[in-house]
Design an enzyme around this catalytic site. Structure first.
Site, mmCIF file in Angstrom:
data_model
loop_
_atom_site.group_PDB
_atom_site.id
_atom_site.type_symbol
_atom_site.label_atom_id
_atom_site.label_comp_id
_atom_site.label_asym_id
_atom_site.label_seq_id
_atom_site.Cartn_x
_atom_site.Cartn_y
_atom_site.Cartn_z
ATOM 1 N N ARG A 49 0.840 -1.205 0.000
ATOM 2 C CA ARG A 49 0.000 0.000 0.000
ATOM 3 C C ARG A 49 0.877 1.258 0.000
ATOM 4 O O ARG A 49 0.520 2.264 -0.608
ATOM 5 C CB ARG A 49 -0.984 0.007 1.171
ATOM 6 C CG ARG A 49 -1.932 1.207 1.145
ATOM 7 C CD ARG A 49 -3.151 1.040 2.044
ATOM 8 N NE ARG A 49 -4.199 0.255 1.430
ATOM 9 C CZ ARG A 49 -5.259 0.763 0.775
ATOM 10 N NH1 ARG A 49 -5.408 2.076 0.646
ATOM 11 N NH2 ARG A 49 -6.167 -0.013 0.255
ATOM 12 N N GLU A 89 -9.736 6.442 6.965
ATOM 13 C CA GLU A 89 -8.303 6.671 6.889
ATOM 14 C C GLU A 89 -7.875 7.919 6.118
ATOM 15 O O GLU A 89 -6.948 8.610 6.535
ATOM 16 C CB GLU A 89 -7.613 5.453 6.241
ATOM 17 C CG GLU A 89 -7.649 4.199 7.083
ATOM 18 C CD GLU A 89 -7.305 2.964 6.267
ATOM 19 O OE1 GLU A 89 -8.093 2.628 5.348
ATOM 20 O OE2 GLU A 89 -6.277 2.341 6.531
#
Lengths: 176, 797
Positions: free
Chosen positions: B338, B742
């Site tokens: 990620r 997030e």
């Protein structure tokens, strides 16, 4: 956790009875209780494990985070660092004792209005700290509020600021 | 629960129903309104039950871990005699007491519940003890006599790189011809970006209660974002089938990623002790134990070489990305992936070469933390662009915008994902105007020219964050909805509530589908026996996945009710409408939802349904670093302004302006709360939160006395937090909303670069401040020294 948890129905209504001369008397949310064990036991354990008043939380155990904040004679105090012996003879109020019957305390009402809580775990302590602040400083400004040291990991601070100011209005009868 | 839409107290920030999609607006839906958190009344009265508050059976034991006191070595002897003999002790468990597999590692099986030979970090569990009281267990655990043959520890990223000590194989991404593009670039810079980790510091520490049931079953109360993983790991550890293990979680006192993989360790240890003793066992870690034993955000180090033109446009980028994983893999592989997938952030990288190394160190095994590698990747590119702008003497925002992804060209990420929903310019234009960025930037130059001690800095940074788990398999969810004959609805889904408001949002979806008030919907605790095989509530995907699954279940039930009503009243489906707790049956009849439910029951129609959702369109070839891993992107931008005291190194956040894309918000009050909290949590990561290990590998910041998370005084007094309006999600998400958990954390990068801007004002134009994260007062003072001494991190090539 020296005391074994006891039946919550019994403690919620019927106060403890002193079983010997060394028992320590406590006044919690307006009711009398006695603690017959270790006088150095933190007040937090007596609240949570003996009385099953679980609204007051354990966070860090060193008096830094504030999740365990209760009012002792109206003053915010960390119950994880308060030995029972030091709480004896004082008037203790926990989050469960803040409302009057079904009527929430103005700080609780302001908290709901401002959508403060996220995970909610620190909020009882935040509310108790706010009640104390508003008692000492009826119209707190941002600098006054900044002196609250209770930690919130969700970062609800802008809303707790807002709620404290709103509670100040509610407590002074202002309708906004 | 109060179902009246709460007025958002943050005046001016309310985004109400006016920009809902047409069909929703028509039904005056509850989705999209700022209804209160479903537990608000419980939170403020101390009546919200967390795992630590659950009333225990009278024979419950309390447990504590016995942990390693060295960072690396072999256990030569383990003498637990004194532990067993300690007052109140009922059972002690080591690896020998584990009937099944001694592991809680989800991907690589390298995480022992109790290590028995090799010790790999200070704090590693070696055994656990169960006693009549919590204090008895903790005192007993300290009585163990353990001898070690110590080995030299590897503690930091550079040492691990030198030794090629990795938890998983290194990976490589290549696009274009970075060698040639670098060689032809008019300008080049080299440098290193380092950033620290972050402890989750959820106020509710890790906790589990294991309660033996009949016939070998076990009930687990766990504070977990991932009940299914806890179930599977406890089953493997106890060598029992999955159907024998039930895991429940009503709510967590904060998760932030720290309760994705870590709770399995706590639950498994409690289950092993419960299995051995035959009694319920509660294991709640003390704060110090929690911080020593459980994983944190990865610290990262990046060595970069970047080529660019005179205007700051990127020509080529070469990156070596190294993360400190600790002793085991945990989720470090996906986290590094990620990070790679967010090293572009908002910027087109045409010629790029990225290598990742997953460094194995003798420290706690790092894990998921809100952003999951994304923040680290994005900080790196933002630091590089900041370097380029300073090196060329350009406005950093101009350099950023020059490198933004295009709409129809320059729109493919370095991992082959064509961006179809780019709204970076819209957001940036609006924020530049609303924050008065340019005038304030000019004013800062003036201020800094006149003030020698207090310097100010400002930065605007954008975010683009990919929504979906990178691994396609996890992008699925289930829900279970019951209608009772009194017209009330019980909702269950696989998502967990950690304060992000998921239960509220999903209940809003179900209320909207049935045209019911929220008071008619109750959400029961997340429960592996109700909805099986769930994914972690993570990757910001909770509402996207579970909202759609619950909607599917509700629509199935609504279709059954409609079919029943059509048959009974001789109507066509389009003549039936659900609203305001009632059902309109053609032009003549109107019945309450309760009456229709009771009528359907009487006609023997099933009033219970599951719902399922699998995210469409996504695919990911991990081995080739290629595909469309994300269903869509969430965007945003922030302007932060800071002041630094050049004598003490202290920093103060003066003002923040945020514009965040959430599509059509499911609940503006909740979304704004997520944005405020995420930003501040990120600011903590990059400023005050410093994890410090000494030379023996002992974490010395394991309590709030030494580890500083933001407090109320850290919230800037001037804050303008807004939701982007009129931008529905272009993909078919639940009511066109977007994920919010997030993405806004990464808006904190603006605060870090504002500090760097203020530091730069202490030196001459063109200086590249050597500021590492976190920007503690010490780091700020060092950085000021670096610009005053004209030493800098970026070496001109």
């Amino acid at each position: 956790m020296q005391d074994t948890p006891i039946d919550s129905a019994r403690t919620s209504s019927v106060p403890f009875v002193a079983d010997d001369d060394t028992s320590l008397p406590l006044r919690i949310n307006g009711k009398p209780f006695f603690h017959g064990g270790d006088p150095s036991m933190p007040l937090l354990w007596f609240l949570r494990d003996t009385l099953r008043l679980t609204g007051t939380k354990f966070g860090c155990g060193i008096g830094a985070c504030g999740a365990c904040t209760v009012l002792v004679d109206g003053k915010a105090q960390r119950s994880c660092l308060t030995p029972i012996s030091a709480a004896t003879g004082h008037d203790i109020v926990t989050i469960e004792g803040l409302a009057t019957g079904d009527a929430l305390h103005p700080v609780q009402r302001a908290w709901i209005e401002a959508d403060v809580a996220q995970c909610g775990y620190c909020q009882a302590g935040q509310i108790m700290a706010a009640v104390d602040l508003l008692k000492r400083t009826p119209k707190p400004n941002d600098a006054d509020i900044s002196r609250i040291t209770n930690l919130c990991r969700c970062g609800t601070y802008p809303r707790s600021r807002q709620a404290i100011k709103r509670a100040a209005e509610l407590m002074h009868g202002a309708t906004k | 629960m109060n179902n009246v839409a709460a007025k958002n107290p943050l005046a001016g920030n309310v985004v109400s129903g006016e920009n809902m999609t047409d069909d929703l607006a028509a039904s005056a839906s509850i989705a999209g309104q700022s209804v209160r958190h479903e537990s608000a009344h419980l939170h403020v009265s101390g009546r919200a039950t967390y795992t630590d508050d659950i009333a225990l059976p009278p024979n419950t034991l309390h447990a504590a871990f016995g942990i390693s006191r060295i960072a690396h070595g072999h256990i030569t002897s383990l003498d637990l005699t004194a532990v067993l003999a300690a007052p109140g002790v009922i059972a002690v468990a080591t690896s020998a007491d584990i009937p099944g597999e001694n592991n809680y590692g989800g991907i690589v099986h390298d995480d022992p519940i109790f290590t028995d030979t090799l010790v790999q970090y200070v704090g590693q569990p070696i055994f656990a003890v169960a006693a009549e009281t919590c204090m008895a267990a903790r005192k007993a655990a300290a009585q163990a006599r353990i001898s070690y043959a110590e080995l030299p520890p590897v503690l930091d990223i550079r040492s691990a790189l030198a030794a090629q000590n990795y938890v998983m194989p290194s990976r490589h991404l290549l696009r274009g011809d970075p060698d040639a593009a670098m060689a032809n670039a008019p300008h080049r810079l080299r440098g290193t970006v380092t950033m620290g980790g972050q402890d989750h510091f959820y106020l509710e520490g890790q906790i589990a209660i294991a309660i033996p049931q009949e016939d070998g079953a076990m009930l687990i109360h766990s504070s977990t974002q991932h009940p299914t993983e806890v179930q599977n790991i406890v089953a493997h550890v106890l060598h029992r089938p999955a159907h024998a293990i039930t895991v429940l979680c009503r709510r967590m006192g904060g998760g932030f990623g720290g309760k994705e993989s870590q709770p399995a360790l706590i639950a498994a240890a409690a289950a092993v002790l419960a299995n051995k003793s035959g009694r319920p066992v509660k294991l709640r870690l003390d704060r110090d134990a929690d911080m020593l034993i459980t994983g944190k955000r990865h610290d990262f180090l990046a060595d970069y070489e970047v080529g660019f033109d005179a205007d700051g446009r990127l020509c080529a980028l070469k990156l070596m990305l190294a993360s400190r994983c600790g002793y085991s893999a945990d989720l470090s592989g996906p986290i590094a992936d990620r990070a790679v997938c967010h090293v572009d952030n908002a910027y087109f990288l045409e010629h790029v070469d990225i290598t990742t190394h997953l460094c194995k160190t003798n420290t706690v095994s790092n894990t998921a933390f809100r952003g999951f590698g994304g923040p680290q990747g994005m900080l790196i590119i933002e630091r590089i662009l900041d370097d380029i702008a300073r090196f060329r003497g350009l406005d950093p925002l101009a350099v950023r915008r020059r490198n933004y992804y295009g709409i129809h060209e320059r729109n493919t990420t370095h991992y082959g994902h064509v961006i179809e929903d780019n709204i970076l310019d819209t957001i940036t234009d609006q924020l530049v105007a609303s924050s008065d960025y340019r005038a304030r930037r000019d004013a800062l130059v003036e201020w800094n020219a006149q003030n020698a001690i207090i310097k100010r800095g400002i930065a605007l940074t954008p975010i683009k964050f990919g929504i979906s788990f990178n691994a396609t398999i996890f992008n699925q969810a289930g829900a279970l909805v019951h209608i009772y004959t009194d017209g009330t609805v019980l909702l269950n889904h696989g998502g967990t509530e950690m304060g992000q408001g998921l239960y509220t949002k999903v209940a809003q979806v179900v209320a909207t589908e049935f045209g019911l008030p929220l008071s008619a919907i109750r959400t029961s605790a997340t429960d592996t026996s109700k909805v099986p095989n769930t994914s972690a509530t993570a990757a910001s995907s909770g509402a996207d996945l579970n909202g759609k699954a619950a909607q599917a279940a509700a629509q199935t039930l609504r279709d059954r009710l409609v079919a029943h009503a059509c048959q009974k009243h001789d109507l066509r489906p389009e003549q039936i409408r659900f609203a305001d707790g009632h059902v309109q049956l053609g032009p003549q009849h109107r019945v309450s939802f309760k009456e229709l439910a009771a009528s359907a029951y009487a006609a023997r129609v099933s009033l219970s349904s599951t719902g399922f959702y699998a995210t469409p369109k996504i695919h990911w070839d991990r081995s080739r670093f290629n595909g469309r891993p994300f269903f869509y992107f969430t965007y945003g931008a922030a302007v932060s302004e800071v002041a630094i005291d050049t004598l003490t190194g202290e920093t103060q956040l003066l003002r923040v302006d945020i514009l965040q894309d959430v599509g059509i918000s499911l609940n503006p009050a909740i979304d704004l709360g997520q944005i405020e909290g995420a930003y501040l949590q990120g600011v903590g990561w990059l400023t005050s939160e410093e994890l410090y290990w000494n030379g023996k590998g002992e974490l010395k910041t394991h309590a709030p006395s030494t580890y500083k998370i933001p407090s109320v005084r850290d919230w800037p007094l001037h804050a303008n937090i807004r939701l982007l309006e009129q931008e529905p999600n272009r993909e078919d998400t639940i009511y066109r909303s977007k994920a919010v958990g997030e993405p806004p954390l990464m808006l904190c990068i603006s605060a870090f670069l504002a500090i760097r801007d203020a530091v730069a004002a202490c030196g001459s134009v063109g200086a590249l401040p050597d500021l590492d994260a976190p920007a503690t007062p010490e780091a700020v003072l060092r950085a000021i020294d670096s610009v005053r001494g004209e030493a800098h991190d970026g070496a001109r090539v």
